[in-house]
Design an enzyme around this catalytic site. Structure first.
Site: not given
Ligand code: GLA
Length: 704
Positions: A461, A529
């Site tokens: 990420d 997301d």
């Molecule tokens: C980002 C990702 C999510 C999750 C969060 C965790 O927003 O896109 O899917 O993994 O971080 O902090």
């Protein structure tokens, strides 16, 4: 042999037989040549023609009044900033004596037959600066790869201020429509179709990632190009950092596109006796519309993935249910329910490492939290493996919280300017991946994590973009934008080499790093997301215009659960890589049975979705009706998904026609009967759907 030199490849142009190279793929041709002025120009880019003599000779326009030189008017393959040329150049440089233009002349060409590559060498008229234009033919997929190498053979440095990978020209005096994608966090993948008009349209990223906001890819059609017919030129850049695309329609009605590293806050110091190689762009042409462009891109991208032939597993990820509240017992409980549903890969998201109870601490210290996981990760992993599932883990390697041991030990490791307060975003700062000590730290720590634990999958990420991109170096600090990405690739590449079985997911707060460059490391991409299924439908239509469905993660979560049937939510996710991120503990028996059935169906059809061809079917009611069809490459098995979101009364039924089938053989379409492929492709299937109803329909080849 896909490259033919139509006159001798010599170091000099000949009077009556201009140099020309014909690069042919299965269906297309890209022809470059040298005109009488010594310019390397495009002669032709389009459908393959029967004879080499059919292709035009190098265009040779002269100046236009005293205001526009020949450089402005001819379709140069790699124009530089120089002379009476006011179009977007590919190269801009400053020499050590202060001279700020580059004048390249054709020098020679090299055919590297075994690599199906043409290299055209150009040399500055005065300085020992050479530019090598590389053209690699990917004949099967109708794709041409272009990149450049710049070489400084002098004993003084040269500062590069713009270095694009290539420029392309479309047939003159036509109108063109640019298809591209825009977005922002939680709202990615809006498809736009914009008419190109005189002037320059720029799409770019200045954020250190390819970004949620624009995607480094393009499709250009004519106004009448559709999914099924019409000219389409397309391409994408193999780069995960700052990039730029310019689409310019000149005052002479010529349309040109260029793409490469962003020249915003860019400089590259080319030291004496060094060379620099640009990222590649991959381009193609089809006469058969947007679907055919997508298929060419998918074939090319799929074959290059780290694990091209492995079917992707159905995953569970607990983020949206637990947020930071993960621990051994609760993850084990979720894993038991997930495994009973048929999930094959259980991924633990954020919150598992030291001091990570919110987003304000812990990033950088990649050891299990001693309270949440008193015996490390082993007991959880063993439990998950015993349930028959693989284990995956979330990491955000490039980041650090100020409240972390790593930051306390190395406050100078972040991107920063010494006199400026670093801007926090989500309470975190960015490690300077251009530094080799940072790279080595990450390689050592993640390597240990992967060596000590049975981890099959990593979600990588990156949850913010760069600010104060300072780099305290003896060299050119503005190189940081590029060096950062090279550092990222080094870390990820080394880990991939050491742990080749691991599947990686690219996530950057959703779809902030979805590009061809990252697909050399990651097999799959987290689009957004935003998992609300009616928002996902258009996103999941846009993303596979460029990227194949076996890179497109799509999860059933709790978003939309209060008004959308579970079947609808599953069908939306089954059009890509099915995953689940919902609170499955709270699902009742009926919901669990339905989930089990859908997961088992998905396993039976995933080879069609992940390795087949996608066909976007007509939308009606402004997209409230939509359909997508997948068909195996052999065209012997297919699956059709249809959706209706909300349409106020009165409505009409949804009518669509199947596509891509073999015309003369019989197919059975579940619920509709048996007809020839031609029959299905020329008559309507009619669906009477309620609001928020969906259907999954199997298509089976029955024979002659
Ligand atoms: C980002 C990702 C999510 C999750 C969060 C965790 O927003 O896109 O899917 O993994 O971080 O902090």
């Amino acid at each position: 042999m896909p490259i033919v030199a139509s006159s001798q490849t010599t170091s000099q142009t000949q009077q009556n037989a201009p140099l020309r190279w014909i690069l042919e793929t299965s269906d297309t041709a890209y022809v470059v040549g040298v005109n009488r002025l010594g310019q390397v120009v495009l002669c032709y880019w389009g459908q393959k023609l029967p004879h080499h003599d059919d292709y035009p000779t190098p265009p040779d326009l002269g100046e236009y009044a005293s205001f526009n030189g020949a450089g402005q008017r001819n379709p140069e393959e790699y124009p530089t900033h120089s002379d009476l040329k006011y179009i977007e150049p590919c190269l801009k440089a400053t020499f050590s004596d202060g001279v700020r233009d580059v004048r390249l002349a054709y020098q020679r060409a090299i055919l590297v037959v075994e690599e199906e590559t043409l290299v055209i060498v150009m040399q500055d008229e005065h300085y020992p600066l050479k530019v090598f234009l590389f053209y690699r033919v990917h004949a099967q997929t109708n794709i041409i790869e272009r990149y450049v190498e710049v070489q400084n053979a002098s004993d003084t440095p040269i500062t590069l201020e713009r270095l694009f990978s290539a420029q392309w020209h479309l047939p003159m005096s036509q109108q063109y429509v640019l298809t591209h994608f825009t977005g922002r966090w939680n709202d990615e993948w809006h498809l736009h179709r914009d008419m190109l008009t005189q002037g320059v349209k720029v799409l770019d990223s200045r954020r250190i990632t390819s970004s949620h906001h624009h995607n480094p890819s393009f499709l250009v059609g004519e106004p009448n190009t559709t999914e099924t017919q019409g000219n389409c030129w397309f391409g994408l850049l193999e780069w995960s950092g700052n990039w730029k695309l310019t689409a310019e329609v000149t005052d002479f009605d010529s349309t040109r596109l260029s793409m490469g590293l962003n020249d915003w806050d860019f400089a590259h110091r080319l030291a004496p006796d060094t060379r620099y190689v640009s990222p590649s762009v991959f381009i193609g042409y089809t006469k058969d519309g947007y679907t055919s462009a997508s298929h060419a891109l998918h074939d090319m991208l799929r074959a290059r993935l780290p694990h091209p032939d492995i079917a992707r597993k159905v995953l569970y990820n607990s983020w949206e249910v637990t947020l930071f509240s993960v621990d051994e017992a609760s993850q084990m409980r979720l894993a038991e329910v997930a495994s009973a549903l048929g999930v094959e890969l259980f991924v633990m998201d954020d919150g598992w490492f030291k001091a990570r109870n919110s987003d304000s601490a812990g990033l950088g210290d990649w050891t299990p939290d001693p309270i949440k996981f008193p015996n490390g990760l082993q007991p959880l992993i063993q439990h998950i493996n015993a349930l028959g599932m693989d284990f995956g883990l979330w990491l955000e390697p490039e980041m650090v919280n100020p409240d972390s041991d790593l930051y306390r030990a190395h406050p100078d490791w972040i991107l920063h300017f010494p006199t400026r307060k670093p801007t926090l975003a989500r309470n975190q700062l960015i490690l300077n991946m251009a530094r080799t000590d940072v790279q080595d730290y990450l390689i050592a720590h993640i390597d240990a994590l992967l060596s000590e634990n049975n981890i099959s999958f990593i979600k990588w990420d990156m949850n913010r973009n760069a600010t104060e991109a300072g780099w305290q170096t003896d060299g050119e600090p503005r190189e940081v934008w590029v060096r950062y990405v090279e550092g990222l690739y080094r870390v990820w590449g080394t880990l991939r080499e050491r742990h080749p079985h691991v599947i990686w997911q690219s996530c950057s707060g959703g779809g902030g790093r979805a590009d061809m460059g990252i697909l050399n490391y990651a097999d799959q991409i987290w689009l957004s997301d935003n998992t609300e299924p009616t928002r996902r439908l258009p996103m999941q239509k846009a993303f596979p215009m460029i990227y194949p469905a076996n890179t497109m993660e799509a999860w059933v979560t709790d978003m939309g659960e209060s008004w959308l049937p579970l079947a609808f939510r599953f069908h939306v996710s089954m059009t890509g890589l099915l995953g689940i991120g919902a609170n499955i503990i709270q699902w009742n028996d009926d919901q669990r049975k339905l989930a089990q059935a859908h997961i088992s169906t998905y396993k039976a059809i995933r080879h069609i979705i992940q390795f087949g061809d996608v066909y976007r079917l007509q939308n009606a009611y402004d997209g409230a009706y939509s359909g997508v069809q997948y068909l195996t490459k052999a065209k012997d098995e297919g699956v059709l998904f249809v959706f209706r979101t909300h349409i106020p009364q009165p409505t009409y039924p949804y009518r669509l026609r199947l596509r891509g089938l073999l015309p003369h053989v019989q197919y059975r379409v579940e619920g509709f009967g048996t007809k020839t492929g031609a029959g299905w492709m020329n008559t309507d299937c009619v669906f009477d759907l309620e609001n928020f109803e969906s259907k999954l329909i199997r298509i089976t080849l029955m024979g002659d």
